[in-house]
Design a protein around this motif. Structure first.
Motif, PDB file in Angstrom:
ATOM      1  N   ALA A  17      -9.073  -9.866  -1.086  1.00 58.25           N
ATOM      2  CA  ALA A  17      -8.206 -10.852  -1.727  1.00 58.25           C
ATOM      3  C   ALA A  17      -7.118 -10.170  -2.550  1.00 58.25           C
ATOM      4  CB  ALA A  17      -9.037 -11.787  -2.604  1.00 58.25           C
ATOM      5  N   VAL A  18      -7.478  -9.124  -3.291  1.00 56.82           N
ATOM      6  CA  VAL A  18      -6.480  -8.393  -4.088  1.00 56.82           C
ATOM      7  C   VAL A  18      -5.479  -7.715  -3.155  1.00 56.82           C
ATOM      8  CG1 VAL A  18      -6.120  -6.445  -5.652  1.00 56.82           C
ATOM      9  CG2 VAL A  18      -7.951  -8.090  -6.106  1.00 56.82           C
ATOM     10  N   ARG A  19      -5.971  -7.075  -2.093  1.00 61.16           N
ATOM     11  CA  ARG A  19      -5.090  -6.408  -1.134  1.00 61.16           C
ATOM     12  C   ARG A  19      -4.094  -7.404  -0.544  1.00 61.16           C
ATOM     13  NH1 ARG A  19      -4.155  -6.103   3.837  1.00 61.16           N
ATOM     14  NH2 ARG A  19      -5.944  -7.298   4.499  1.00 61.16           N
ATOM     15  N   ALA A  20      -4.574  -8.577  -0.132  1.00 61.38           N
ATOM     16  CA  ALA A  20      -3.699  -9.587   0.469  1.00 61.38           C
ATOM     17  C   ALA A  20      -2.638 -10.067  -0.522  1.00 61.38           C
ATOM     18  CB  ALA A  20      -4.540 -10.768   0.966  1.00 61.38           C
ATOM     19  N   ARG A  21      -3.025 -10.261  -1.765  1.00 62.32           N
ATOM     20  CA  ARG A  21      -2.069 -10.733  -2.772  1.00 62.32           C
ATOM     21  C   ARG A  21      -1.021  -9.668  -3.111  1.00 62.32           C
ATOM     22  NH1 ARG A  21      -6.536 -13.636  -3.252  1.00 62.32           N
ATOM     23  NH2 ARG A  21      -6.462 -15.791  -3.989  1.00 62.32           N
ATOM     24  N   VAL A  22      -1.448  -8.421  -3.187  1.00 65.49           N
ATOM     25  CA  VAL A  22      -0.507  -7.341  -3.471  1.00 65.49           C
ATOM     26  C   VAL A  22       0.476  -7.209  -2.300  1.00 65.49           C
ATOM     27  CG1 VAL A  22      -0.267  -4.831  -3.789  1.00 65.49           C
ATOM     28  CG2 VAL A  22      -2.016  -6.102  -5.057  1.00 65.49           C
ATOM     29  N   GLU A  23      -0.033  -7.274  -1.074  1.00 64.90           N
ATOM     30  CA  GLU A  23       0.853  -7.203   0.093  1.00 64.90           C
ATOM     31  C   GLU A  23       1.827  -8.377   0.122  1.00 64.90           C
ATOM     32  OE1 GLU A  23      -1.791  -6.846   3.447  1.00 64.90           O
ATOM     33  OE2 GLU A  23      -2.080  -4.689   3.118  1.00 64.90           O
ATOM     34  N   ARG A  25       2.940 -10.081  -2.492  1.00 63.98           N
ATOM     35  CA  ARG A  25       3.929  -9.850  -3.542  1.00 63.98           C
ATOM     36  C   ARG A  25       4.952  -8.807  -3.097  1.00 63.98           C
ATOM     37  NH1 ARG A  25       3.455 -10.911  -8.971  1.00 63.98           N
ATOM     38  NH2 ARG A  25       2.531 -12.777  -8.086  1.00 63.98           N
ATOM     39  N   ALA A  26       4.490  -7.737  -2.468  1.00 67.73           N
ATOM     40  CA  ALA A  26       5.396  -6.689  -1.969  1.00 67.73           C
ATOM     41  C   ALA A  26       6.359  -7.275  -0.941  1.00 67.73           C
ATOM     42  CB  ALA A  26       4.602  -5.534  -1.380  1.00 67.73           C
ATOM     43  N   ALA A  27       5.867  -8.142  -0.053  1.00 71.27           N
ATOM     44  CA  ALA A  27       6.722  -8.764   0.965  1.00 71.27           C
ATOM     45  C   ALA A  27       7.764  -9.679   0.316  1.00 71.27           C
ATOM     46  CB  ALA A  27       5.869  -9.542   1.962  1.00 71.27           C
ATOM     47  N   GLU A  28       7.343 -10.456  -0.697  1.00 68.55           N
ATOM     48  CA  GLU A  28       8.275 -11.342  -1.398  1.00 68.55           C
ATOM     49  C   GLU A  28       9.377 -10.529  -2.071  1.00 68.55           C
ATOM     50  OE1 GLU A  28       5.636 -13.350  -4.071  1.00 68.55           O
ATOM     51  OE2 GLU A  28       4.953 -14.771  -2.549  1.00 68.55           O
ATOM     52  N   LEU A  29       9.002  -9.436  -2.705  1.00 68.06           N
ATOM     53  CA  LEU A  29       9.996  -8.580  -3.357  1.00 68.06           C
ATOM     54  C   LEU A  29      10.924  -7.931  -2.334  1.00 68.06           C
ATOM     55  CD1 LEU A  29       7.768  -6.959  -6.112  1.00 68.06           C
ATOM     56  CD2 LEU A  29       9.651  -8.573  -6.472  1.00 68.06           C
ATOM     57  N   ALA A  30      10.374  -7.525  -1.184  1.00 67.87           N
ATOM     58  CA  ALA A  30      11.189  -6.903  -0.129  1.00 67.87           C
ATOM     59  C   ALA A  30      12.237  -7.881   0.392  1.00 67.87           C
ATOM     60  CB  ALA A  30      10.291  -6.412   1.000  1.00 67.87           C
ATOM     61  N   GLU A  31      11.854  -9.168   0.499  1.00 64.61           N
ATOM     62  CA  GLU A  31      12.820 -10.189   0.939  1.00 64.61           C
ATOM     63  C   GLU A  31      13.990 -10.302  -0.036  1.00 64.61           C
ATOM     64  OE1 GLU A  31      10.798 -13.910   1.491  1.00 64.61           O
ATOM     65  OE2 GLU A  31       9.544 -13.117   3.099  1.00 64.61           O
ATOM     66  N   GLN A  32      13.772  -9.954  -1.282  1.00 67.61           N
ATOM     67  CA  GLN A  32      14.817  -9.989  -2.308  1.00 67.61           C
ATOM     68  C   GLN A  32      15.543  -8.654  -2.425  1.00 67.61           C
ATOM     69  OE1 GLN A  32      12.865 -11.062  -5.959  1.00 67.61           O
ATOM     70  NE2 GLN A  32      12.251 -13.085  -5.208  1.00 67.61           N
ATOM     71  N   GLY A  33      15.173  -7.712  -1.571  1.00 66.67           N
ATOM     72  CA  GLY A  33      15.785  -6.399  -1.620  1.00 66.67           C
ATOM     73  C   GLY A  33      15.221  -5.513  -2.727  1.00 66.67           C
ATOM     74  N   ARG A  34      14.073  -5.871  -3.224  1.00 62.96           N
ATOM     75  CA  ARG A  34      13.422  -5.099  -4.298  1.00 62.96           C
ATOM     76  C   ARG A  34      12.147  -4.472  -3.764  1.00 62.96           C
ATOM     77  NH1 ARG A  34      12.589  -9.717  -8.408  1.00 62.96           N
ATOM     78  NH2 ARG A  34      11.563  -8.114  -9.617  1.00 62.96           N
TER      79      ARG A  34
END
Length: 181
Positions: A17-23, A25-34
């Motif tokens: 569950a933690v791994r999925a949430r971190v991934e 969050r990383a994907a959401e930030l990547a969509e913003q160019g971060r």
């Protein structure tokens, strides 16, 4: 994220569950160019684990515990009768951080009666205002007074003989008087 299966442990499910949430969050930030900046990963892991229940040093020697509902049912008495016994110092209760009372099983014989000697010790400390966790620690900590045994073990080794009960009661009264002084 896959639902936990019967063979999945709680730790594995939490890790996934933690791994999925971190991934996510990383994907959401990547969509913003971060990018996801985690910093010191070990420190972050320590902070996350700090939110999990811990093992208290008193769990091992004092546990397992009865809760109020279970003890009332086993003894066949009312909650008020149990709380009266606690107030009078004839039953050892320890208050948890969330305010509940738990009762170390080590104080009871098979028939639900508080073991001789333990009841004397609990009473001596309760009358001096000592809290249940401290009383429990006193009962389970090895001491030269009891030939290297804890008070509870000393009573067991000597089968709660009148001599061993008197020795525990005297030691408890002496220590309680010093603690309260």
């Amino acid at each position: 994220m896959q639902p936990p299966t019967r063979t999945t442990t709680g730790v594995e499910a939490l890790t996934e569950a933690v791994r999925a949430r971190v991934e996510q969050r990383a994907a959401e930030l990547a969509e913003q160019g971060r990018s996801l900046e985690l910093g010191d990963v070990d420190a972050l892991a320590d902070r996350m684990v700090a939110a999990l229940p811990t093992v208290h040093p008193l769990d091992q020697p004092l546990g397992p515990f009865y809760d109020t509902t279970g003890l009332v049912a086993w003894l066949g008495i009312s909650r008020q009768a149990l709380f009266d016994r606690v107030r009078r110092g004839t039953v050892l209760a320890c208050r948890t951080a969330d305010g509940h009372l738990v009762y170390p099983s080590l104080q009871f014989g098979r028939n639900g009666v508080v073991r001789p000697g333990v009841q004397d010790a609990v009473g001596a400390f309760v009358r001096r205002g000592v809290d249940g966790w401290s009383i429990g620690a006193w009962l389970t900590t090895p001491s030269t007074v009891f030939d290297g045994h804890s008070a509870v073990d000393y009573l067991v080794v000597h089968r709660s003989s009148s001599t061993s009960v008197a020795r525990v009661a005297t030691a408890a009264a002496n220590d309680a008087a010093q603690w309260a002084a």
